[in-house]
Structure formats: C-alpha cells, structure tokens
Scaffold this motif. Structure first.
Motif, PDB file in Angstrom:
ATOM      1  N   UNK A  83       0.836  -1.207   0.000  1.00 21.43           N
ATOM      2  CA  UNK A  83       0.000   0.000   0.000  1.00 21.43           C
ATOM      3  C   UNK A  83       0.869   1.255   0.000  1.00 21.43           C
ATOM      4  N   UNK A  84       1.960   1.247   0.757  1.00 21.84           N
ATOM      5  CA  UNK A  84       2.803   2.441   0.869  1.00 21.84           C
ATOM      6  C   UNK A  84       3.440   2.789  -0.475  1.00 21.84           C
ATOM      7  N   UNK A  85       3.901   1.781  -1.201  1.00 23.34           N
ATOM      8  CA  UNK A  85       4.497   2.032  -2.510  1.00 23.34           C
ATOM      9  C   UNK A  85       3.442   2.542  -3.497  1.00 23.34           C
ATOM     10  N   UNK A  86       2.231   2.023  -3.392  1.00 20.39           N
ATOM     11  CA  UNK A  86       1.144   2.499  -4.256  1.00 20.39           C
ATOM     12  C   UNK A  86       0.869   3.976  -4.019  1.00 20.39           C
ATOM     13  N   UNK A 155      -5.806   0.957   1.939  1.00 17.96           N
ATOM     14  CA  UNK A 155      -5.519   1.792   0.772  1.00 17.96           C
ATOM     15  C   UNK A 155      -6.673   2.743   0.486  1.00 17.96           C
ATOM     16  N   UNK A 156      -7.902   2.231   0.508  1.00 19.42           N
ATOM     17  CA  UNK A 156      -9.061   3.095   0.265  1.00 19.42           C
ATOM     18  C   UNK A 156      -9.157   4.177   1.336  1.00 19.42           C
ATOM     19  N   UNK A 181     -17.632  13.047  -1.327  1.00 18.66           N
ATOM     20  CA  UNK A 181     -16.757  13.415  -2.440  1.00 18.66           C
ATOM     21  C   UNK A 181     -15.422  12.694  -2.353  1.00 18.66           C
ATOM     22  N   UNK A 182     -14.873  12.563  -1.135  1.00 17.21           N
ATOM     23  CA  UNK A 182     -13.566  11.903  -1.037  1.00 17.21           C
ATOM     24  C   UNK A 182     -13.692  10.380  -1.087  1.00 17.21           C
ATOM     25  N   UNK A 183     -14.857   9.841  -0.734  1.00 17.01           N
ATOM     26  CA  UNK A 183     -15.108   8.427  -1.037  1.00 17.01           C
ATOM     27  C   UNK A 183     -15.029   8.206  -2.548  1.00 17.01           C
ATOM     28  N   UNK A 203     -13.788  -4.750  -1.826  1.00 17.65           N
ATOM     29  CA  UNK A 203     -13.408  -5.131  -0.462  1.00 17.65           C
ATOM     30  C   UNK A 203     -13.587  -3.969   0.507  1.00 17.65           C
ATOM     31  N   UNK A 204     -13.268  -2.766   0.045  1.00 15.15           N
ATOM     32  CA  UNK A 204     -13.455  -1.578   0.889  1.00 15.15           C
ATOM     33  C   UNK A 204     -14.934  -1.333   1.156  1.00 15.15           C
ATOM     34  N   UNK A 205     -15.752  -1.536   0.130  1.00 19.29           N
ATOM     35  CA  UNK A 205     -17.196  -1.403   0.313  1.00 19.29           C
ATOM     36  C   UNK A 205     -17.709  -2.444   1.302  1.00 19.29           C
TER      37      UNK A 205
END
Length: 285
Positions: A83-86, A155-156, A181-183, A203-205
């Motif tokens: 996630x950090x590299x992304x 990440x999300x 908006x930020x979602x 998965x975040x949902x």
C-alpha cells in the motif's frame, strides 16, 4: 568607397548575409528559452539549465510512531504492505503536494486529515480492528484473503483522507458532503490507476457493509453526521464499480430487490461518468 564586385555577386552575398542573420536570431531565441521550459499540463519539475524533465520527487512522507507490544504486529503489517508504494507512486503522478503531506501511523485519533499540520493520522488500532472484523464475519476463507482485504481497506482509507488533503491544497469547490466526495475520489483513483482496483474497491465497500451489520439501531447522531450511513457508502462504491464496467458486473446488485436492481443498473453508468470526469478534471497527469 565603391565596390568592384559585380551586382549579381553582390546580391548573392547580401542574400546569404540576410539568411545567416535570420537563422542566428532563431537559434538565439530557441536556446535562450531552453532553461525556462514551462510544465504545461504537468507537475513534473524541469531542469533550469537544460529544460529536461526530471523524475518527480515523492510528495508524501510516512512516519511510524512507536507501538506497544499488542500493536507491533500491526505496525509491521503496514510497513511491509505494498500500500505504501502504491501511495508513493500516485503521489508522483496524481496528487502532487508541496509542501509534502505527512502520513502518520500509530496516532491516537483517526483515521483523519488534520489541515493545521497538513498530516493524515491512522491509528494502528484501526487496521487491527479492520482485520478482526473481516475475520470475525467469515467473509473470507483464509488468513491470506483477510490480509488482502485489510490492505485494500487501508488503501481506500488512505486515499479517502488524501482526498481531504487534496481538496484543501487545491481549494477545490465541493457541492454537497465532502465525505462523499472523497469516497468518490478514492474509488475513482482505484478504478483508473490501480491494478485490481475494482476488487480493492469492492473489499473496501464490504467493510462498510460489515460495519453496518454491527449497528443495531440509529439515533440522531447518525443522521446529522458528516458521513453518510455505512450502507449508503457501501452501495455508492458498488455503483461506481458497476458503472465503470457494466458488462463485467452484471450480478453486483443481485442482493437487491428486482426493482432497485434495475434502477441501479440504469443510474450507475451515468453516475460513474459524471463523477469520473469531475475528479479527472482536477487530478494531475
């Protein structure tokens, strides 16, 4: 003094002189501006001497606060996560911050963006509880799948908070709830820029859907909150995913009654187009 050169030869030399002068002026103009190349349509830095595009520097910093014994494993999980590299790669392409945005892991409060210190705060406890919730609800069969879903939700969440920072940094006008908006900001980035971004978004949902299951009843605080209800956030993300590729996600709304399912399938492609175009207008390339 009179020249002894024939007129034809004189005209020829004069013409060569004029052409030489013109080329000299053009060369000077070209070289004089070589060190002041403008970055039209990009945030990449330019070398002042040669006008060459340089590799962009990371504009997001990560900081890990000391963890206690109970959270040591969670701290390591985040540190070793892709996630950090992304986030680092996106910070060079999509959201360039100057001064740099600080992301602090291990804070007491959060997840949140603090505009005063220009920093995002993610408690270790949030990541740990996310993993436990995925595991507890039996949505996944293996620990590896639980870990993947936890990374996806992290990440999300980071992109969500970066969305707040980006709005503040660019003074982007928001008509409606900024949290919604930020979602959308986070989901649009996943769908446009991240491999398996659609799976990450789903998965975040699912995390919002699981959190909704833990809600027995609602009170006034739920309805006056700056956030939409968890189940609304869940369906909003699914709507964007479906709208981005209706043929691939024909069954994404199967849990809904037939009438609502048809309504979502009619609405979501246009909804995705509007949200996608809106955010891509502001996001750097």
């Amino acid at each position: 003094m009179c020249s002894n050169l024939p007129k034809e030869k004189y005209k020829s030399q004069f013409g060569i002189y004029v052409l030489t002068l013109i080329f000299s002026v053009l060369f000077y103009i070209t070289t004089a501006h070589a060190g002041t190349t403008q970055n039209i349509g990009t945030n990449l830095p330019v070398d002042d001497q040669y006008g060459l595009v340089l590799e962009p520097s990371p504009t997001v910093n990560f900081r890990f606060l000391p963890s206690n014994t109970a959270m040591r494993q969670t701290e390591q999980f985040i540190e070793q996560s892709p996630v950090l590299e992304t986030i680092k790669q996106l910070s060079q392409k999509r959201f360039v911050f100057s001064p740099a945005l600080n992301i602090v892991f291990g804070s007491d409060d959060g997840p949140l963006f603090d505009p005063v210190t220009n920093s995002i705060h993610i408690p270790y406890q949030f990541v740990s509880e996310t993993s436990q919730l995925f595991k507890k609800k039996g949505l996944f069969n293996t620990q590896r799948e639980v870990n993947q879903a936890t990374e996806d939700a992290l990440l999300h969440t980071l992109l969500h908070e970066i969305g707040h920072a980006y709005i503040a940094d660019r003074a982007i006008p928001i008509l409606g709830k900024e949290e919604d908006s930020v979602d959308n900001f986070a989901t649009i980035l996943l769908l446009n820029d991240i491999p398996r971004g659609d799976d990450i978004a789903i998965n975040s949902a699912d995390l919002f859907a699981l959190e909704d299951l833990d809600t027995d009843s609602f009170d006034d605080a739920d309805f006056v909150s700056e956030h939409s209800l968890d189940l609304q956030r869940y369906y909003n993300i699914l709507c964007l995913v479906y709208g981005s590729n209706p043929n691939r996600y024909q069954r994404i709304f199967d849990e809904l009654p037939v009438a609502e399912r048809k309504q979502q399938k009619l609405r979501c492609p246009d909804y995705f187009t509007v949200i996608n175009q809106g955010w891509l207008y502001y996001l750097a390339e």
